[in-house]
Design a protein around this motif. Sequence first.
Motif, PDB file in Angstrom:
ATOM      1  N   HIS A 177      -3.193  -6.570 -54.670  1.00 47.28           N
ATOM      2  CA  HIS A 177      -3.002  -7.395 -53.476  1.00 47.28           C
ATOM      3  C   HIS A 177      -3.457  -8.806 -53.799  1.00 47.28           C
ATOM      4  O   HIS A 177      -4.501  -9.015 -54.419  1.00 47.28           O
ATOM      5  N   ALA A 178      -2.657  -9.783 -53.381  1.00 49.39           N
ATOM      6  CA  ALA A 178      -2.951 -11.184 -53.713  1.00 49.39           C
ATOM      7  C   ALA A 178      -2.420 -12.086 -52.610  1.00 49.39           C
ATOM      8  O   ALA A 178      -1.497 -11.737 -51.878  1.00 49.39           O
ATOM      9  N   VAL A 179      -3.058 -13.262 -52.508  1.00 48.78           N
ATOM     10  CA  VAL A 179      -2.632 -14.296 -51.578  1.00 48.78           C
ATOM     11  C   VAL A 179      -2.163 -15.493 -52.400  1.00 48.78           C
ATOM     12  O   VAL A 179      -2.735 -15.808 -53.441  1.00 48.78           O
ATOM     13  N   ASN A 180      -1.118 -16.166 -51.941  1.00 47.41           N
ATOM     14  CA  ASN A 180      -0.529 -17.265 -52.696  1.00 47.41           C
ATOM     15  C   ASN A 180      -1.322 -18.560 -52.491  1.00 47.41           C
ATOM     16  O   ASN A 180      -1.112 -19.293 -51.529  1.00 47.41           O
ATOM     17  N   PHE A 181      -2.235 -18.822 -53.416  1.00 44.32           N
ATOM     18  CA  PHE A 181      -2.993 -20.076 -53.458  1.00 44.32           C
ATOM     19  C   PHE A 181      -2.755 -20.721 -54.823  1.00 44.32           C
ATOM     20  O   PHE A 181      -3.570 -20.574 -55.739  1.00 44.32           O
TER      21      PHE A 181
ATOM     22  N   HIS B 185      -5.936 -23.817 -48.441  1.00 39.94           N
ATOM     23  CA  HIS B 185      -5.965 -24.056 -49.885  1.00 39.94           C
ATOM     24  C   HIS B 185      -7.328 -24.604 -50.308  1.00 39.94           C
ATOM     25  O   HIS B 185      -7.885 -24.201 -51.339  1.00 39.94           O
ATOM     26  N   TYR B 186      -7.860 -25.506 -49.520  1.00 41.76           N
ATOM     27  CA  TYR B 186      -9.111 -26.172 -49.883  1.00 41.76           C
ATOM     28  C   TYR B 186     -10.339 -25.343 -49.499  1.00 41.76           C
ATOM     29  O   TYR B 186     -11.362 -25.402 -50.188  1.00 41.76           O
ATOM     30  N   ILE B 187     -10.227 -24.575 -48.420  1.00 39.38           N
ATOM     31  CA  ILE B 187     -11.303 -23.629 -48.105  1.00 39.38           C
ATOM     32  C   ILE B 187     -11.465 -22.649 -49.252  1.00 39.38           C
ATOM     33  O   ILE B 187     -12.583 -22.356 -49.705  1.00 39.38           O
ATOM     34  N   GLN B 188     -10.343 -22.153 -49.763  1.00 43.33           N
ATOM     35  CA  GLN B 188     -10.384 -21.237 -50.896  1.00 43.33           C
ATOM     36  C   GLN B 188     -11.009 -21.903 -52.117  1.00 43.33           C
ATOM     37  O   GLN B 188     -11.813 -21.277 -52.830  1.00 43.33           O
ATOM     38  N   ILE B 189     -10.702 -23.166 -52.362  1.00 42.85           N
ATOM     39  CA  ILE B 189     -11.290 -23.884 -53.497  1.00 42.85           C
ATOM     40  C   ILE B 189     -12.807 -23.990 -53.339  1.00 42.85           C
ATOM     41  O   ILE B 189     -13.570 -23.781 -54.295  1.00 42.85           O
ATOM     42  N   ILE B 190     -13.266 -24.322 -52.128  1.00 43.88           N
ATOM     43  CA  ILE B 190     -14.710 -24.436 -51.895  1.00 43.88           C
ATOM     44  C   ILE B 190     -15.392 -23.098 -52.130  1.00 43.88           C
ATOM     45  O   ILE B 190     -16.439 -23.024 -52.800  1.00 43.88           O
ATOM     46  N   LEU B 191     -14.813 -22.025 -51.605  1.00 46.61           N
ATOM     47  CA  LEU B 191     -15.388 -20.698 -51.822  1.00 46.61           C
ATOM     48  C   LEU B 191     -15.397 -20.343 -53.303  1.00 46.61           C
ATOM     49  O   LEU B 191     -16.359 -19.747 -53.814  1.00 46.61           O
ATOM     50  N   HIS B 192     -14.339 -20.705 -54.004  1.00 50.24           N
ATOM     51  CA  HIS B 192     -14.227 -20.415 -55.433  1.00 50.24           C
ATOM     52  C   HIS B 192     -15.291 -21.149 -56.241  1.00 50.24           C
ATOM     53  O   HIS B 192     -15.923 -20.577 -57.144  1.00 50.24           O
ATOM     54  N   LEU B 193     -15.503 -22.418 -55.909  1.00 47.45           N
ATOM     55  CA  LEU B 193     -16.443 -23.229 -56.684  1.00 47.45           C
ATOM     56  C   LEU B 193     -17.892 -23.025 -56.280  1.00 47.45           C
ATOM     57  O   LEU B 193     -18.787 -23.004 -57.134  1.00 47.45           O
ATOM     58  N   PHE B 194     -18.142 -22.876 -54.968  1.00 51.32           N
ATOM     59  CA  PHE B 194     -19.517 -22.981 -54.480  1.00 51.32           C
ATOM     60  C   PHE B 194     -19.995 -21.802 -53.628  1.00 51.32           C
ATOM     61  O   PHE B 194     -21.175 -21.736 -53.299  1.00 51.32           O
ATOM     62  N   GLY B 195     -19.110 -20.893 -53.258  1.00 49.04           N
ATOM     63  CA  GLY B 195     -19.551 -19.755 -52.470  1.00 49.04           C
ATOM     64  C   GLY B 195     -19.452 -19.983 -50.967  1.00 49.04           C
ATOM     65  O   GLY B 195     -18.736 -20.869 -50.496  1.00 49.04           O
ATOM     66  N   LYS B 196     -20.184 -19.215 -50.243  1.00 47.39           N
ATOM     67  CA  LYS B 196     -20.049 -19.100 -48.788  1.00 47.39           C
ATOM     68  C   LYS B 196     -20.276 -20.427 -48.064  1.00 47.39           C
ATOM     69  O   LYS B 196     -21.138 -21.224 -48.434  1.00 47.39           O
ATOM     70  N   ILE B 197     -19.487 -20.627 -46.992  1.00 45.72           N
ATOM     71  CA  ILE B 197     -19.671 -21.750 -46.065  1.00 45.72           C
ATOM     72  C   ILE B 197     -20.209 -21.174 -44.757  1.00 45.72           C
ATOM     73  O   ILE B 197     -19.626 -20.249 -44.186  1.00 45.72           O
ATOM     74  N   SER B 198     -21.304 -21.720 -44.270  1.00 44.76           N
ATOM     75  CA  SER B 198     -21.905 -21.222 -43.029  1.00 44.76           C
ATOM     76  C   SER B 198     -22.076 -22.364 -42.035  1.00 44.76           C
ATOM     77  O   SER B 198     -21.778 -23.524 -42.333  1.00 44.76           O
ATOM     78  N   ASP B 199     -22.551 -22.014 -40.846  1.00 49.38           N
ATOM     79  CA  ASP B 199     -22.857 -22.997 -39.796  1.00 49.38           C
ATOM     80  C   ASP B 199     -21.662 -23.900 -39.525  1.00 49.38           C
ATOM     81  O   ASP B 199     -21.791 -25.128 -39.436  1.00 49.38           O
TER      82      ASP B 199
END
Length: 316
Positions: free
Chosen positions: A118-122, A182-196
């Motif tokens: 299973h994959a998402v197109n990013f 696309h950019y949320i995925q990049i942030i998660l990929h590079l730096f991990g979880k986004i909170s708050d």
Amino acid sequence: MGKIKVGIIGTGGIGERVMNAFLSHPEADVLEVFDGNAKRLAEVSAKYGIAAAADYRALFDNPDINLIYIAVPPKFHHQYVMEALHSGKNVLCEKPLASTVAEADEMLEAAESTGLMHAVNFPTIFGGGFLELERLARNGFLGNLRRVELHCHFEEWPRKWQQNSWISSRDQGGFVREVFPHYIQIILHLFGKISDVRSSLELPDDPEWCETGIIASGRLSNGVPVLFNGLSGLGMKEELRFNLYGDEGTLSLRNWSELWAARKNEPLQRIEVEGSNSYHAFIDELVKAFEGQPARIISFQRGRDVQEILDKLLKE
């Protein structure tokens, strides 16, 4: 497993773009397509010489197809993904994965329980600009990361090439839902979880129309601020900027693929990187996954995590 043999549901602008990538890749074939728009389906079938299915279920019943690519509006992703998985098909889904995180959770659970791919197109993370940004960021170019910022400015939304019945709707369209993932995925990929995550939307009076602006913020696990800034209806050409600010250097990915960089006391300058076809690179990774090799693909787990942030950004 041999070649990837694809059935495609949805032949709009992005669907056709990805279809072309599959058709031009030596390890992939497109066997059959379906679109709810009969005129569009006939056009695509005739243009590319691909069999047109009268019903989408024909793709699930075709024993030669081993991957279903779903490129329909977001509100239909859940339905088609669940049916494809229950039919024993590997799935590539357009972003965003779902309409809500609850749907994404169901899709992820179903995908993991079947053991299917299973994959998402990013595709952005397969482009040369991002790959060099990633290399520099991981090798300490930034020093201590101070802030992550995304700026998405549009002359108009939808763009001229995106005129369809849903891309401007509040429940399915808008640039936050279409571009930000696309950019949320990049942030998660590079730096991990986004909170708050906190968000302020600008919405037109007509409840059917999508957002025209957003200012939102969040934090990485180490406290680094993340800023999301978007506007449409501007007197300027479209511009996308993903900026990473550090105390030793700055990196900026502009308009999907242009990489700009600076060190202390230097102006931002464009870095020329070797061009690469991000879709072909992505399909190369799909081939590895089909062969049971380690592969750089974005699974439904990441798609679900992106959806969680997206839901918070779009909460009215």
